[in-house]
Design a protein around this motif. Structure first.
Motif, PDB file in Angstrom:
ATOM      1  N   TYR A  27       0.820  -1.214   0.000  1.00 27.69           N
ATOM      2  CA  TYR A  27       0.000   0.000   0.000  1.00 27.69           C
ATOM      3  C   TYR A  27       0.852   1.262   0.000  1.00 27.69           C
ATOM      4  CZ  TYR A  27      -4.226  -2.702   0.588  1.00 27.69           C
ATOM      5  OH  TYR A  27      -5.275  -3.565   0.391  1.00 27.69           O
ATOM      6  N   TRP A  28       1.832   1.315  -0.865  1.00 30.56           N
ATOM      7  CA  TRP A  28       2.625   2.528  -0.999  1.00 30.56           C
ATOM      8  C   TRP A  28       1.839   3.578  -1.787  1.00 30.56           C
ATOM      9  CZ3 TRP A  28       8.091   3.677  -0.144  1.00 30.56           C
ATOM     10  CH2 TRP A  28       8.664   2.803   0.779  1.00 30.56           C
ATOM     11  N   MET A  29       1.039   3.107  -2.723  1.00 29.04           N
ATOM     12  CA  MET A  29       0.266   4.027  -3.542  1.00 29.04           C
ATOM     13  C   MET A  29      -1.069   3.377  -3.888  1.00 29.04           C
ATOM     14  SD  MET A  29       1.239   5.755  -7.149  1.00 29.04           S
ATOM     15  CE  MET A  29       1.117   4.228  -8.017  1.00 29.04           C
ATOM     16  N   LEU A  42       6.230  -2.051  -3.081  1.00 29.51           N
ATOM     17  CA  LEU A  42       7.554  -2.177  -3.682  1.00 29.51           C
ATOM     18  C   LEU A  42       7.719  -3.492  -4.439  1.00 29.51           C
ATOM     19  CD1 LEU A  42       9.744  -0.842  -0.737  1.00 29.51           C
ATOM     20  CD2 LEU A  42       8.867   0.408  -2.725  1.00 29.51           C
ATOM     21  N   TRP A  43       6.918  -4.484  -4.100  1.00 31.95           N
ATOM     22  CA  TRP A  43       7.094  -5.827  -4.668  1.00 31.95           C
ATOM     23  C   TRP A  43       5.958  -6.233  -5.590  1.00 31.95           C
ATOM     24  CZ3 TRP A  43      11.868  -7.025  -3.232  1.00 31.95           C
ATOM     25  CH2 TRP A  43      12.352  -6.469  -2.041  1.00 31.95           C
ATOM     26  N   ARG A  44       4.717  -5.745  -5.315  1.00 33.61           N
ATOM     27  CA  ARG A  44       3.556  -6.187  -6.087  1.00 33.61           C
ATOM     28  C   ARG A  44       2.617  -5.018  -6.355  1.00 33.61           C
ATOM     29  NH1 ARG A  44       0.682 -10.940  -2.913  1.00 33.61           N
ATOM     30  NH2 ARG A  44       0.137  -9.202  -1.600  1.00 33.61           N
ATOM     31  N   TYR A  45       1.766  -5.219  -7.344  1.00 27.42           N
ATOM     32  CA  TYR A  45       0.646  -4.307  -7.566  1.00 27.42           C
ATOM     33  C   TYR A  45      -0.627  -5.149  -7.543  1.00 27.42           C
ATOM     34  CZ  TYR A  45       0.767  -5.906 -12.444  1.00 27.42           C
ATOM     35  OH  TYR A  45       0.751  -6.671 -13.580  1.00 27.42           O
ATOM     36  N   CYS A  46      -1.698  -4.559  -7.051  1.00 25.33           N
ATOM     37  CA  CYS A  46      -2.921  -5.329  -6.810  1.00 25.33           C
ATOM     38  C   CYS A  46      -4.121  -4.680  -7.478  1.00 25.33           C
ATOM     39  CB  CYS A  46      -3.181  -5.444  -5.315  1.00 25.33           C
ATOM     40  SG  CYS A  46      -1.849  -6.279  -4.423  1.00 25.33           S
ATOM     41  N   MET A  47      -4.905  -5.524  -8.114  1.00 32.50           N
ATOM     42  CA  MET A  47      -6.201  -5.151  -8.667  1.00 32.50           C
ATOM     43  C   MET A  47      -7.252  -5.799  -7.772  1.00 32.50           C
ATOM     44  SD  MET A  47      -5.420  -5.747 -12.650  1.00 32.50           S
ATOM     45  CE  MET A  47      -4.160  -4.801 -13.465  1.00 32.50           C
ATOM     46  N   THR A  64      14.587   1.835  -4.183  1.00 32.45           N
ATOM     47  CA  THR A  64      13.823   1.967  -2.942  1.00 32.45           C
ATOM     48  C   THR A  64      13.892   0.680  -2.130  1.00 32.45           C
ATOM     49  OG1 THR A  64      12.345   3.553  -4.016  1.00 32.45           O
ATOM     50  CG2 THR A  64      11.577   2.562  -1.967  1.00 32.45           C
ATOM     51  N   ARG A  65      13.724  -0.463  -2.797  1.00 36.21           N
ATOM     52  CA  ARG A  65      13.823  -1.751  -2.104  1.00 36.21           C
ATOM     53  C   ARG A  65      15.184  -1.917  -1.446  1.00 36.21           C
ATOM     54  NH1 ARG A  65      12.260  -4.748  -7.339  1.00 36.21           N
ATOM     55  NH2 ARG A  65      10.052  -4.334  -7.454  1.00 36.21           N
ATOM     56  N   ALA A  66      16.241  -1.666  -2.215  1.00 36.88           N
ATOM     57  CA  ALA A  66      17.608  -1.848  -1.701  1.00 36.88           C
ATOM     58  C   ALA A  66      17.868  -0.934  -0.508  1.00 36.88           C
ATOM     59  CB  ALA A  66      18.626  -1.590  -2.811  1.00 36.88           C
ATOM     60  N   VAL A 118      13.601   8.952  -3.234  1.00 34.53           N
ATOM     61  CA  VAL A 118      13.595   8.366  -4.581  1.00 34.53           C
ATOM     62  C   VAL A 118      12.171   8.001  -4.978  1.00 34.53           C
ATOM     63  CG1 VAL A 118      14.271   6.304  -5.905  1.00 34.53           C
ATOM     64  CG2 VAL A 118      15.981   7.537  -4.561  1.00 34.53           C
ATOM     65  N   TYR A 119      11.477   7.286  -4.106  1.00 32.62           N
ATOM     66  CA  TYR A 119      10.116   6.860  -4.419  1.00 32.62           C
ATOM     67  C   TYR A 119       9.192   8.059  -4.624  1.00 32.62           C
ATOM     68  CZ  TYR A 119       5.821   4.192  -4.433  1.00 32.62           C
ATOM     69  OH  TYR A 119       4.630   3.640  -4.808  1.00 32.62           O
ATOM     70  N   THR A 120       9.292   9.032  -3.735  1.00 35.93           N
ATOM     71  CA  THR A 120       8.437  10.213  -3.831  1.00 35.93           C
ATOM     72  C   THR A 120       8.687  10.976  -5.122  1.00 35.93           C
ATOM     73  OG1 THR A 120       8.433  10.426  -1.426  1.00 35.93           O
ATOM     74  CG2 THR A 120       7.771  12.368  -2.687  1.00 35.93           C
ATOM     75  N   GLY A 121       9.954  11.243  -5.407  1.00 36.62           N
ATOM     76  CA  GLY A 121      10.299  12.023  -6.599  1.00 36.62           C
ATOM     77  C   GLY A 121       9.840  11.371  -7.885  1.00 36.62           C
ATOM     78  N   VAL A 122      10.116  10.100  -8.044  1.00 38.81           N
ATOM     79  CA  VAL A 122       9.733   9.409  -9.272  1.00 38.81           C
ATOM     80  C   VAL A 122       8.220   9.266  -9.368  1.00 38.81           C
ATOM     81  CG1 VAL A 122       9.916   7.232 -10.554  1.00 38.81           C
ATOM     82  CG2 VAL A 122      11.945   8.235  -9.498  1.00 38.81           C
TER      83      VAL A 122
END
Length: 173
Positions: A27-29, A42-47, A64-66, A118-122
């Motif tokens: 739930y990052w986004m 960071l690892w999956r996207y969900c529908m 971001t993961r690293a 990094v995550y926010t900017g991209v």
């Protein structure tokens, strides 16, 4: 001194738990597409009803993961060294464990900050320009909270180090 170290260990422990939760959850986004709410981590996207791993290698997700994993490791080792300092485990005579734990907590904080930046900017650059119906979600917010907690654990341990060092320095004059 021990109250600072106890506060530092509490903040670091909570920060490490939140780092694990933030890094592992999806739930990052959240966004809306075709009247369906979807979310990604960071690892999956969900529908609705189904999640998929990210098949493509996205540089910002890899970074971001690293950085989150490095932060977890730094915080974990900081906690171990912080506990050793708290109970006066003296396997190293010239190695100040209080100072080392504080530095590790600051390093952890720095890695989380870089990961979040990094995550926010991209994300803002990419999604903000292409899609209007998205927002950061709770996993992302927990990442920021963990950064604050690791920062304060570093502050607590540096305060404990200074309290421990000041009496030594004043007696040598």
């Amino acid at each position: 001194m021990y109250s600072f170290m106890g506060g530092g260990l509490f903040c670091a422990g909570m920060g490490n738990i939140l780092l694990i939760v933030s890094t592992a959850t999806d739930y990052w986004m959240q966004y809306r597409q075709s009247n369906n709410y979807m979310h990604q981590g960071l690892w999956r996207y969900c529908m609705p009803g189904k999640c998929f791993t990210h098949n493509d290698s996205f540089a910002h997700l890899d970074a971001t993961r690293a950085l989150m994993i490095l932060s977890l490791l730094a915080c974990f080792f900081g906690i171990i060294i912080g506990i050793m300092a708290f109970i006066h485990y003296s396997s190293f005579d010239r190695f100040d464990k209080t100072f080392a734990a504080g530095i590790l907590f600051f390093i952890s904080c720095f890695f989380v900050f870089l990961a979040m930046a990094v995550y926010t900017g991209v994300t803002i650059n990419y999604y903000g320009k292409r899609y209007g119906n998205w927002r950061f979600s709770w996993s992302y917010i927990i990442g920021w909270v963990s950064m604050v907690l690791t920062f304060f654990s570093g502050i607590f341990y540096m305060c404990a180090y200074r309290m421990h060092e000041c009496p030594r320095n004043s007696s040598s004059h």
